[in-house]
Enzyme design. Structure first.
Site, PDB file in Angstrom:
ATOM      1  N   HIS A 277      70.224  52.276 -18.323  1.00 25.14           N
ATOM      2  CA  HIS A 277      70.103  51.506 -17.087  1.00 25.14           C
ATOM      3  C   HIS A 277      71.511  51.067 -16.698  1.00 25.14           C
ATOM      4  CE1 HIS A 277      67.145  48.842 -14.699  1.00 25.14           C
ATOM      5  NE2 HIS A 277      68.298  48.862 -14.049  1.00 25.14           N
ATOM      6  N   GLY A 278      72.134  51.854 -15.837  1.00 26.41           N
ATOM      7  CA  GLY A 278      73.517  51.593 -15.454  1.00 26.41           C
ATOM      8  C   GLY A 278      73.708  50.221 -14.835  1.00 26.41           C
ATOM      9  N   HIS A 279      74.923  49.688 -14.973  1.00 21.94           N
ATOM     10  CA  HIS A 279      75.232  48.370 -14.437  1.00 21.94           C
ATOM     11  C   HIS A 279      76.738  48.208 -14.304  1.00 21.94           C
ATOM     12  CE1 HIS A 279      74.929  48.194 -18.817  1.00 21.94           C
ATOM     13  NE2 HIS A 279      75.908  47.296 -18.766  1.00 21.94           N
ATOM     14  N   LEU A 280      77.117  47.401 -13.333  1.00 22.09           N
ATOM     15  CA  LEU A 280      78.507  47.092 -13.056  1.00 22.09           C
ATOM     16  C   LEU A 280      78.871  45.777 -13.738  1.00 22.09           C
ATOM     17  CD1 LEU A 280      81.179  47.417 -11.354  1.00 22.09           C
ATOM     18  CD2 LEU A 280      80.004  46.070  -9.582  1.00 22.09           C
TER      19      LEU A 280
END
Length: 159
Positions: free
Chosen positions: A117-120
Site C-alpha cells: 500500500h504505497g504512501h508518501l
C-alpha cells in the site's frame, strides 16, 4: 543502547499479532483518533507514522489498496500531492521546521515497511536534528505523544 519510554510502542507491538491486513486499510476504515488519521480527502488520507523519524512525520496514502506510485491514477496522484502540500503548511504552523523531506519507499530494499500500500512520507526537518539518521547511541527522541501531535496538526490543517 539507551532506552526511552514510548507507551504507544508497547500497545502496538502487543496488538501486532492480533491485527490482520493492511495498516493503511484499517486506518482508512477506522476511527481517526485511534488510527492517528490527521486529514481525509476523497481518494487519499493523511496519517501519522507510528514510528516517526521526527515529530509530525506524516504519511499520505490512497484509499485504494495494492497501488504504489507508478500505479496511481491522475486523480489519486493529484490529491496525494495536494494533501502533502497542505501537510507542509500544517507542520509549518505547528512546529516551524526549517525544511522537509518528501518521498516514496518502493520495495523492501528501498526501506518500505509496508510494500502493498504505497504512501508518501512527509518529514519535517530542523538544522542539527539527529532523529532522521541517529548518530548517538541508537537513540531517537520524540518529545510529544502521537495523539497530541495528531490533534495539533488536524486543528492546524488548512481549509
Amino acid at each position: 543502547m539507551q532506552r526511552l519510554w514510548a507507551p504507544w510502542r508497547l500497545e502496538y507491538v502487543q496488538g501486532a499479532d492480533e491485527q490482520e491486513g493492511c495498516v493503511f486499510c484499517r486506518a482508512a476504515a477506522g476511527d481517526d483518533e485511534e488510527h492517528l488519521v490527521v486529514r481525509r480527502g476523497e481518494l487519499a488520507f493523511v496519517v501519522l507514522n507510528k514510528y516517526p523519524y521526527t515529530s509530525g512525520h506524516l504519511l499520505v496514502a490512497p484509499y485504494r489498496h495494492g497501488v504504489n506510485f507508478p500505479e496511481l491514477d491522475d486523480a489519486e496522484a493529484l490529491e496525494i500531492h495536494r494533501l502533502g502540500a497542505q501537510g507542509l503548511a500544517a507542520l509549518g504552523a505547528v512546529y516551524g521546521p526549517e525544511g522537509f523531506n518528501l518521498g516514496w519507499n518502493i520495495g523492501r530494499v528501498a526501506g518500505a515497511g509496508i510494500v502493498d500500500h504505497g504512501h508518501l512520507h512527509v518529514v519535517p526537518r530542523w538544522a542539527g536534528d539527529t532523529n532522521f539518521m541517529p548518530v548517538l547511541g541508537d537513540v531517537k527522541v520524540i518529545p510529544e505523544h502521537l495523539a497530541a501531535t495528531r490533534r495539533r496538526l488536524a486543528d492546524a490543517w488548512p481549509a
